[in-house]
Motif scaffolding. Structure first.
Motif, short mmCIF file in Angstrom:
data_model
loop_
_atom_site.label_atom_id
_atom_site.label_comp_id
_atom_site.label_asym_id
_atom_site.label_seq_id
_atom_site.Cartn_x
_atom_site.Cartn_y
_atom_site.Cartn_z
N GLY A 1 -12.93 -8.93 -0.73
CA GLY A 1 -12.55 -10.09 -1.53
C GLY A 1 -11.09 -10.10 -1.95
O GLY A 1 -10.71 -10.81 -2.88
N ALA A 2 -10.25 -9.30 -1.28
CA ALA A 2 -8.84 -9.18 -1.66
C ALA A 2 -8.14 -10.53 -1.59
O ALA A 2 -8.37 -11.33 -0.69
N ALA A 3 -7.27 -10.77 -2.57
CA ALA A 3 -6.57 -12.05 -2.66
C ALA A 3 -5.20 -12.04 -1.98
O ALA A 3 -4.69 -13.09 -1.63
N TYR A 4 -4.60 -10.88 -1.82
CA TYR A 4 -3.23 -10.81 -1.33
C TYR A 4 -3.09 -9.83 -0.17
O TYR A 4 -3.89 -8.92 -0.01
N GLU A 5 -2.01 -9.98 0.58
CA GLU A 5 -1.57 -8.94 1.50
C GLU A 5 -0.69 -8.02 0.67
O GLU A 5 0.26 -8.48 0.02
N VAL A 6 -0.98 -6.74 0.65
CA VAL A 6 -0.26 -5.80 -0.21
C VAL A 6 1.16 -5.61 0.33
O VAL A 6 1.34 -5.27 1.51
N PRO A 7 2.18 -5.82 -0.51
CA PRO A 7 3.56 -5.68 -0.05
C PRO A 7 3.97 -4.21 0.07
O PRO A 7 3.41 -3.35 -0.60
N VAL B 1 6.35 0.53 -2.48
CA VAL B 1 4.95 0.82 -2.76
C VAL B 1 4.53 1.97 -1.84
O VAL B 1 4.70 1.87 -0.63
N PRO B 2 3.99 3.06 -2.43
CA PRO B 2 3.57 4.19 -1.59
C PRO B 2 2.57 3.73 -0.51
O PRO B 2 1.66 2.94 -0.79
N GLU B 3 2.76 4.21 0.72
CA GLU B 3 1.96 3.78 1.87
C GLU B 3 0.47 4.00 1.66
O GLU B 3 -0.35 3.18 2.07
N ASP B 4 0.09 5.12 1.01
CA ASP B 4 -1.34 5.38 0.80
C ASP B 4 -1.96 4.32 -0.12
O ASP B 4 -3.12 3.93 0.05
N LEU C 1 -5.47 -0.48 -0.71
CA LEU C 1 -5.69 -1.82 -1.29
C LEU C 1 -5.84 -2.92 -0.24
O LEU C 1 -6.33 -3.99 -0.55
N ASP C 2 -5.40 -2.68 0.99
CA ASP C 2 -5.57 -3.67 2.05
C ASP C 2 -7.03 -3.89 2.42
O ASP C 2 -7.39 -4.94 2.93
N ASP C 3 -7.89 -2.89 2.17
CA ASP C 3 -9.29 -2.97 2.56
C ASP C 3 -10.24 -3.34 1.41
O ASP C 3 -11.45 -3.20 1.55
#
Length: 124
Positions: A27-33, A14-17, A22-24
């Protein structure tokens, strides 16, 4: 990484950008892999897809031949909880969200296929 039987399993970084963006999400449900494997059924046509993030009823997917992100609601065909986005190719990849000790997820064509599959698991 463990590839589930019947799943495509194609790998993509997954591209770092995208990870940072998506980490911020509120209401995010996941930790982005940082790496994903394709969640579609083995032998699927078109691009590979893997979920990156979710909030509310929306999810962000990485779709690749060339990496790109797609925002789409999750598939809820026939009231099933499919682990893929609406409009995906191939069978549904479903879980029984109301079952604590479900044997799933299952690759199924429709609800009748799911019920037959679960009846076979219960007997077996």
């Amino acid at each position: 990484m463990i590839m589930e039987e019947g799943g495509c399993g194609a790998w993509q970084r997954v591209p770092e950008d995208i990870v940072m963006r998506l980490d911020d999400v509120p209401g995010a449900a996941y930790e982005v892999p940082s790496e994903v494997t394709c969640g579609l059924q083995e032998g699927h046509p078109d691009s590979h897809m893997a979920v990156l993030q979710g909030w509310g009823n929306e999810e962000v997917w990485l779709s690749w031949s060339a990496p790109r992100t797609v925002t789409a609601p999750g598939c809820r065909a026939e009231g099933m909880t499919c682990l893929l986005p609406t409009g995906h190719q191939g069978h549904h990849h479903v879980i029984m969200a109301d079952m604590v000790e479900d044997e799933g997820p299952y690759w199924v064509a429709d609800r009748a296929d799911l019920e037959a599959r679960r009846a076979g698991v219960a007997k077996g």
